[in-house]
Design a protein around this motif. Sequence first.
Motif, short mmCIF file in Angstrom:
data_model
loop_
_atom_site.label_atom_id
_atom_site.label_comp_id
_atom_site.label_asym_id
_atom_site.label_seq_id
_atom_site.Cartn_x
_atom_site.Cartn_y
_atom_site.Cartn_z
N ILE A 33 0.74 -1.11 0.00
CA ILE A 33 0.29 0.09 0.04
C ILE A 33 1.12 1.46 0.49
O ILE A 33 1.69 1.20 1.02
CB ILE A 33 -0.87 -0.28 1.39
N ASN A 34 0.88 1.94 -1.34
CA ASN A 34 1.99 3.12 -1.96
C ASN A 34 0.69 4.59 -0.71
O ASN A 34 -0.55 4.82 -1.55
CB ASN A 34 2.40 3.37 -2.63
N ASN A 35 0.97 4.85 0.59
CA ASN A 35 0.32 6.28 1.00
C ASN A 35 1.06 7.68 0.44
O ASN A 35 0.95 8.74 0.99
CB ASN A 35 0.23 6.55 2.75
N ASN A 36 1.74 7.58 -0.96
CA ASN A 36 2.40 8.80 -1.43
C ASN A 36 1.88 8.74 -2.37
O ASN A 36 2.36 8.71 -3.48
CB ASN A 36 4.13 8.29 -1.42
N PRO A 37 0.98 9.57 -1.93
CA PRO A 37 0.12 10.39 -3.75
C PRO A 37 0.91 11.07 -4.75
O PRO A 37 0.62 11.28 -6.43
CB PRO A 37 -0.98 11.20 -3.67
N ASN A 38 1.98 11.38 -3.82
CA ASN A 38 2.90 12.24 -5.27
C ASN A 38 3.88 11.77 -6.23
O ASN A 38 5.59 11.94 -7.29
CB ASN A 38 4.15 13.01 -4.61
N GLU A 58 0.96 -7.05 -5.43
CA GLU A 58 -0.10 -5.82 -5.44
C GLU A 58 0.13 -5.49 -5.13
O GLU A 58 0.65 -4.15 -4.48
CB GLU A 58 -1.01 -6.71 -5.03
N ILE A 59 -0.27 -4.10 -6.24
CA ILE A 59 0.77 -2.91 -5.50
C ILE A 59 -0.58 -1.56 -5.07
O ILE A 59 -1.51 -1.97 -6.88
CB ILE A 59 1.66 -1.89 -6.57
N ILE A 60 -1.24 -1.00 -4.45
CA ILE A 60 -1.74 -0.15 -4.27
C ILE A 60 -1.35 0.99 -4.44
O ILE A 60 -0.79 1.77 -3.04
CB ILE A 60 -3.25 -0.30 -3.31
N ASN A 61 -1.64 1.97 -5.33
CA ASN A 61 -1.11 3.43 -4.81
C ASN A 61 -2.58 4.49 -4.02
O ASN A 61 -3.17 4.58 -6.12
CB ASN A 61 -0.65 4.05 -6.53
N ASN A 62 -1.95 4.98 -3.29
CA ASN A 62 -3.27 5.38 -3.07
C ASN A 62 -3.65 7.00 -3.51
O ASN A 62 -2.25 7.29 -3.47
CB ASN A 62 -3.52 5.86 -1.20
N LYS A 63 -4.47 7.48 -3.69
CA LYS A 63 -4.11 8.50 -4.35
C LYS A 63 -4.19 10.32 -2.93
O LYS A 63 -4.02 10.95 -3.36
CB LYS A 63 -6.29 9.21 -4.60
N GLU A 64 -4.57 9.72 -1.64
CA GLU A 64 -4.08 10.21 -0.80
C GLU A 64 -3.49 9.51 0.51
O GLU A 64 -3.77 8.60 -0.09
CB GLU A 64 -5.40 10.89 -0.09
N ASN A 65 -3.30 10.35 0.43
CA ASN A 65 -2.69 9.59 2.50
C ASN A 65 -3.62 9.07 3.42
O ASN A 65 -4.33 10.25 3.97
CB ASN A 65 -1.63 10.74 3.24
N LEU A 66 -3.85 8.24 3.65
CA LEU A 66 -4.56 7.30 3.92
C LEU A 66 -4.48 7.01 5.52
O LEU A 66 -4.59 6.48 6.53
CB LEU A 66 -6.08 6.00 3.53
N TYR A 67 -3.41 7.55 6.09
CA TYR A 67 -2.04 6.72 7.03
C TYR A 67 -2.27 5.55 6.74
O TYR A 67 -2.61 4.52 6.10
CB TYR A 67 -3.07 7.46 8.07
N CYS A 68 -1.82 4.67 8.63
CA CYS A 68 -1.97 3.54 8.70
C CYS A 68 -2.88 2.82 8.57
O CYS A 68 -3.20 1.72 8.98
CB CYS A 68 -0.87 3.74 10.16
N MET A 69 -4.16 3.75 9.04
CA MET A 69 -5.67 2.41 9.54
C MET A 69 -5.24 2.01 7.85
O MET A 69 -6.34 0.40 7.89
CB MET A 69 -6.34 3.57 9.50
N ASP A 70 -5.68 2.05 6.83
CA ASP A 70 -6.14 1.79 5.44
C ASP A 70 -5.47 -0.03 5.88
O ASP A 70 -6.55 -0.33 4.63
CB ASP A 70 -5.05 2.41 4.35
N ARG A 71 -4.14 0.48 5.95
CA ARG A 71 -3.82 -1.53 6.04
C ARG A 71 -4.46 -2.08 6.46
O ARG A 71 -4.46 -3.09 6.24
CB ARG A 71 -2.59 -1.04 6.93
N TRP A 72 -5.21 -1.96 7.82
CA TRP A 72 -5.76 -3.10 8.82
C TRP A 72 -7.80 -2.78 7.28
O TRP A 72 -7.94 -3.91 7.62
CB TRP A 72 -6.86 -2.56 10.09
#
Length: 223
Positions: A33-38, A58-72
């Motif tokens: 999970i990539n939390n770096n939208p830039n 699998e690589i998930i590129n988030n469009k915004e930083n969703l912080y650590c909860m996203d992994r759960w």
Amino acid sequence: MPTVRVIVLNYKRPDNVLQIVKAFEGFFPITIINNNPNESIQLPGIDPKSDKNYKTIEIINNKENLYCMDRWLRCFQFCEEYKLILDDDILPHIDLVTKMLNSKEPIVGIYGKSNVLDSSSYEDLSDHWCVDAKVDFLVGSAILVKQDILNLIREDLFKVGYPKRGDDIIVSYLIKKQLKVPFLKTLEGKVLSLPEGAVGLNKDPEHFSMRWNVVEKFKNLTW
């Protein structure tokens, strides 16, 4: 052997992520999970779309930083029986992962904190790093959790959303509450610490006070 998916969070440590991937690819499917939208994460030498040896990545590129909860929250998208949640600055030995599985704990980690009731700040808490211990909550780094247990707290997790700090604390306390257990466990084992660089959340001067605020919500039964 139960099925396991590795979920690793990245912000600005792609070299660490590559090292983690190389260590676990072939053993478990991996979600990054990539939390770096830039900056979309690119792993040199690894192309999940064309290289048959890496079809389980699998690589998930988030469009915004969703912080650590996203992994759960992402755990609910995958069918594996267990999820191994990893920070991108820690690499547990495969034997330690096996030991975590063999413990048959609903959730188990390598790092935890205790002495919550007698503490008045995060700094007062007692540390338990890579030792067999009973703890009040688990701290990031490497946590193995059974998906069936996460399913029990799914609604509460989605209600919490994406807080800036304390995802590991929240998950720990919600699981303790759901299972009616007084403590969680950490295990001793071999781990490799990867370069932290200057991007760790703990570099923020408010990091520990924000984490303590989360602890206090559970301590005072207001969460």
